[in-house]
Motif scaffolding. Structure first.
Motif, PDB file in Angstrom:
ATOM      1  N   UNK A 183       0.800  -1.226   0.000  1.00  0.00           N
ATOM      2  CA  UNK A 183       0.000   0.000   0.000  1.00  0.00           C
ATOM      3  C   UNK A 183       0.822   1.259   0.000  1.00  0.00           C
ATOM      4  N   UNK A 184       2.103   1.140  -0.332  1.00  0.00           N
ATOM      5  CA  UNK A 184       3.003   2.278  -0.267  1.00  0.00           C
ATOM      6  C   UNK A 184       2.676   3.329  -1.333  1.00  0.00           C
ATOM      7  N   UNK A 185       3.059   4.543  -1.041  1.00  0.00           N
ATOM      8  CA  UNK A 185       2.956   5.622  -2.023  1.00  0.00           C
ATOM      9  C   UNK A 185       3.946   5.387  -3.166  1.00  0.00           C
ATOM     10  N   UNK A 186       5.132   4.865  -2.812  1.00  0.00           N
ATOM     11  CA  UNK A 186       6.168   4.569  -3.804  1.00  0.00           C
ATOM     12  C   UNK A 186       6.625   3.132  -3.611  1.00  0.00           C
ATOM     13  N   UNK A 187       6.687   2.376  -4.693  1.00  0.00           N
ATOM     14  CA  UNK A 187       7.141   0.986  -4.614  1.00  0.00           C
ATOM     15  C   UNK A 187       8.307   0.771  -5.568  1.00  0.00           C
ATOM     16  N   UNK A 188       9.117  -0.244  -5.257  1.00  0.00           N
ATOM     17  CA  UNK A 188      10.251  -0.571  -6.106  1.00  0.00           C
ATOM     18  C   UNK A 188      10.351  -2.089  -6.219  1.00  0.00           C
ATOM     19  N   UNK A 189      10.681  -2.567  -7.405  1.00  0.00           N
ATOM     20  CA  UNK A 189      10.890  -3.997  -7.627  1.00  0.00           C
ATOM     21  C   UNK A 189      12.145  -4.176  -8.462  1.00  0.00           C
ATOM     22  N   UNK A 190      12.877  -5.249  -8.194  1.00  0.00           N
ATOM     23  CA  UNK A 190      14.137  -5.500  -8.880  1.00  0.00           C
ATOM     24  C   UNK A 190      14.091  -6.897  -9.503  1.00  0.00           C
ATOM     25  N   UNK A 191      13.931  -6.943 -10.817  1.00  0.00           N
ATOM     26  CA  UNK A 191      13.843  -8.225 -11.510  1.00  0.00           C
ATOM     27  C   UNK A 191      15.195  -8.534 -12.144  1.00  0.00           C
ATOM     28  N   UNK A 192      16.128  -9.037 -11.328  1.00  0.00           N
ATOM     29  CA  UNK A 192      17.471  -9.274 -11.839  1.00  0.00           C
ATOM     30  C   UNK A 192      17.627 -10.640 -12.505  1.00  0.00           C
ATOM     31  N   UNK A 193      16.523 -11.409 -12.556  1.00  0.00           N
ATOM     32  CA  UNK A 193      16.605 -12.720 -13.210  1.00  0.00           C
ATOM     33  C   UNK A 193      16.495 -12.602 -14.726  1.00  0.00           C
ATOM     34  N   UNK A 194      15.912 -11.511 -15.211  1.00  0.00           N
ATOM     35  CA  UNK A 194      15.725 -11.327 -16.643  1.00  0.00           C
ATOM     36  C   UNK A 194      16.814 -10.431 -17.212  1.00  0.00           C
ATOM     37  N   UNK A 195      17.011 -10.571 -18.514  1.00  0.00           N
ATOM     38  CA  UNK A 195      17.956  -9.719 -19.217  1.00  0.00           C
ATOM     39  C   UNK A 195      17.221  -8.894 -20.260  1.00  0.00           C
ATOM     40  N   UNK A 196      17.493  -7.606 -20.396  1.00  0.00           N
ATOM     41  CA  UNK A 196      18.396  -6.831 -19.544  1.00  0.00           C
ATOM     42  C   UNK A 196      17.824  -6.649 -18.129  1.00  0.00           C
ATOM     43  N   UNK A 197      18.673  -6.269 -17.195  1.00  0.00           N
ATOM     44  CA  UNK A 197      18.279  -6.137 -15.802  1.00  0.00           C
ATOM     45  C   UNK A 197      17.719  -4.736 -15.527  1.00  0.00           C
ATOM     46  N   UNK A 198      16.548  -4.687 -14.896  1.00  0.00           N
ATOM     47  CA  UNK A 198      15.903  -3.426 -14.556  1.00  0.00           C
ATOM     48  C   UNK A 198      15.471  -3.443 -13.098  1.00  0.00           C
ATOM     49  N   UNK A 199      15.445  -2.282 -12.473  1.00  0.00           N
ATOM     50  CA  UNK A 199      14.616  -2.126 -11.285  1.00  0.00           C
ATOM     51  C   UNK A 199      13.583  -1.055 -11.611  1.00  0.00           C
TER      52      UNK A 199
END
Length: 308
Positions: A183-199
């Motif tokens: 329920x956060x105002x700002x969220x972050x996710x890090x998908x380092x399993x896929x290429x290219x790598x993004x958060x």
């Protein structure tokens, strides 16, 4: 090289009523957007974008009163309420790396205008941290997301999102090491399993006060890696103009199509051009969610019912 660039930037005079970040970096073939902030007393003045190391001899590339085309390499838009005009350069080439100036015409000679310098670096290859565009846009009540691509050697590093005009004083809002409940105002996710790598960072429940400077950042020894981004928040109705595909897809769902038939809305043409519609009076109690979706669709097509 970075120290030399800093010393050069510090040595160039600027005017106090206009400002932006001092340095921007983008990739060959990519784009860059530069938000130029100004005192609102200049809202009715012409703004422009100038290229060249020396202010006196820089070449004016674009003005807010210049003709505009969707295929322009350089575009400029002016938010006179917020006091910021945004210059976007597309299809970048190595030759676009240069000194540029945000400027405001005051009348009379060019030397009397307001101006602020910046430097654009255009690189080839894949940088250690990058974004497709450093300009993010969302509408009030909605959300805005940005995906920050990072190099393989940052896979296990903490990534975070920081707010503030100046990097040295920005406030960290969320990081990949921050517990999140949903329920956060700002969220972050890090998908380092896929290429290219993004958060990916998402700002939810947008308000006008959320507009401003942010930073995608990665913790590392020494100085953290970071990229400045600017978030603009538009009026809620403008979101309708940017969601044609989603709305049309939802309208194909069976219950929406049934409601369309009941209230007398007929799709006359389906593509490649925008669909057209005619409407009779409809009531929200038919199906509140579908009513809202169809109302948005009607607004999107700009064919508002004349007598409702």
């Amino acid at each position: 090289m970075k120290l030399l660039l800093f010393l050069l930037l510090a040595a160039i005079p600027v005017t106090s009523s206009l400002s932006t970040e001092r340095a921007f970096t983008s990739l060959v073939g990519g784009s860059v957007s530069v938000p130029c902030h100004y005192d609102v007393k200049y809202r009715d003045h012409v703004k422009y974008w100038c290229k060249g190391y020396q202010w006196t001899y820089c070449d004016i590339l674009k003005q807010t009163d210049s003709p505009h085309s969707a295929n322009d390499k350089i575009s400029i838009s002016d938010d006179r309420t917020g006091g910021v005009f945004i210059v976007t350069m597309r299809r970048l080439e190595k030759e676009d790396a240069a000194w540029y100036w945000c400027a405001i015409k005051l009348g009379g000679t060019k030397e009397a205008d307001q101006y602020f310098y910046l430097h654009l670096t255009v690189t080839e290859g894949t940088p250690s941290l990058s974004v497709t565009s450093n300009l993010i846009t969302g509408s009030e009540g909605g959300s805005a997301s940005v995906s920050c691509q990072y190099a393989r050697f940052y896979t296990k590093h903490v990534k975070y999102w920081c707010r503030g005009r100046e990097w040295a004083t920005c406030e960290t809002l969320v990081g990949t090491d921050t517990p999140q409940t949903g329920g956060e105002k700002v969220s972050v996710s890090d998908d380092h399993a896929k290429l290219p790598r993004f958060f990916t960072v998402t700002v939810w429940r947008l308000e006008k006060k959320d507009a401003g400077w942010y930073w995608c950042a990665v913790q590392k020894a020494g100085a953290d890696e970071r990229i400045p981004l600017y978030l603009t928040v538009t009026d809620a109705l403008l979101e309708v103009l940017d969601c044609r595909g989603e709305i049309e897809q939802r309208m194909r769902e069976e219950r929406y199509m049934a409601l369309i038939e009941r209230v007398g809305i007929a799709m006359i043409s389906s593509a490649p051009t925008a669909p057209k519609a005619r409407a009779q009076k409809m009531m929200a109690e038919d199906d509140p969610e579908a009513y809202l979706v169809i109302f948005e669709w009607l607004a999107m097509t700009a064919l508002w019912p004349r007598e409702f």
